[in-house]
Design a protein around this motif. Structure first.
Motif, mmCIF file in Angstrom:
data_model
loop_
_atom_site.group_PDB
_atom_site.id
_atom_site.type_symbol
_atom_site.label_atom_id
_atom_site.label_comp_id
_atom_site.label_asym_id
_atom_site.label_seq_id
_atom_site.Cartn_x
_atom_site.Cartn_y
_atom_site.Cartn_z
ATOM 1 N N CYS A 55 0.831 -1.207 0.000
ATOM 2 C CA CYS A 55 0.000 0.000 0.000
ATOM 3 C C CYS A 55 0.863 1.254 0.000
ATOM 4 C CB CYS A 55 -0.892 0.015 1.236
ATOM 5 S SG CYS A 55 -1.949 -1.440 1.397
ATOM 6 N N ASP A 57 0.529 5.644 0.402
ATOM 7 C CA ASP A 57 -0.254 6.826 0.759
ATOM 8 C C ASP A 57 -0.614 7.602 -0.506
ATOM 9 O OD1 ASP A 57 -0.854 9.605 1.552
ATOM 10 O OD2 ASP A 57 -0.140 9.015 3.528
ATOM 11 N N HIS A 131 -5.059 5.475 1.128
ATOM 12 C CA HIS A 131 -3.978 4.742 0.467
ATOM 13 C C HIS A 131 -4.464 4.091 -0.826
ATOM 14 C CE1 HIS A 131 -1.755 5.326 4.123
ATOM 15 N NE2 HIS A 131 -0.723 4.641 3.657
#
Length: 163
Positions: A55, A57, A131
């Motif tokens: 993941c 941001d 995210h």
């Protein structure tokens, strides 16, 4: 003690109680330059087909480069690679300056001395709150069973305890 759902600092602290490995995800941007960053949001998704996820941001300046890259390399760091983790967790002018690396599938940088490396095709990206969740199809991988992993727990680097 339970905390209100809106207390993001408390939530982050509670999430930090889950020990994770540390990885550097790399790719080549549209200009042919290497990009990479430290993550602890790596997980296996499926064995058949072989899929993994990580993941990023949504405010990351690297988001567009990772979305456009055909491939990523996920470099699982060894216990002695804390300095490398810190280098890719901060923002110097050129994170790759002076570092040895090999060109992986799709050009994604692969670092020597890692516990494991996964070279993945950028299969799909999903919105997940603040995210983006990248799912990659594993095309090549390797491991070093002689190396202990770098771990992160409660905001600090950790090592495995002997049992």
């Amino acid at each position: 003690m339970t905390q209100p759902q809106t207390d993001t600092r408390a939530l982050r602290n509670a999430l930090g109680r889950f020990a994770t490995g540390v990885a550097i995800v790399t790719a080549i941007d549209p200009d042919g330059q290497p990009v990479g960053l430290t993550v602890n949001s790596f997980s296996a998704v499926s064995l058949d087909p072989a899929l993994v996820l990580w993941c990023l941001d949504n405010n990351s300046h690297n988001l567009a480069a990772f979305r456009k890259a055909s491939h990523h390399a996920i470099n699982i760091l060894a216990a002695n690679q804390q300095e490398l983790s810190n280098r890719f967790a901060t923002w110097p002018a050129d994170r790759f300056a002076g570092l040895p690396w090999q060109t992986g599938i799709g050009g994604a940088p692969v670092f020597p001395g890692c516990c494991a490396t996964f070279e993945v095709a950028n299969e799909t990206a999903h919105a997940g709150g603040d995210h983006t969740i990248f799912v990659g199809r594993v095309e090549r991988f390797g491991e070093r069973v002689d190396l202990a992993p770098l771990l992160f727990h409660a905001g600090q680097y950790r090592g495995l305890a002997e049992s």
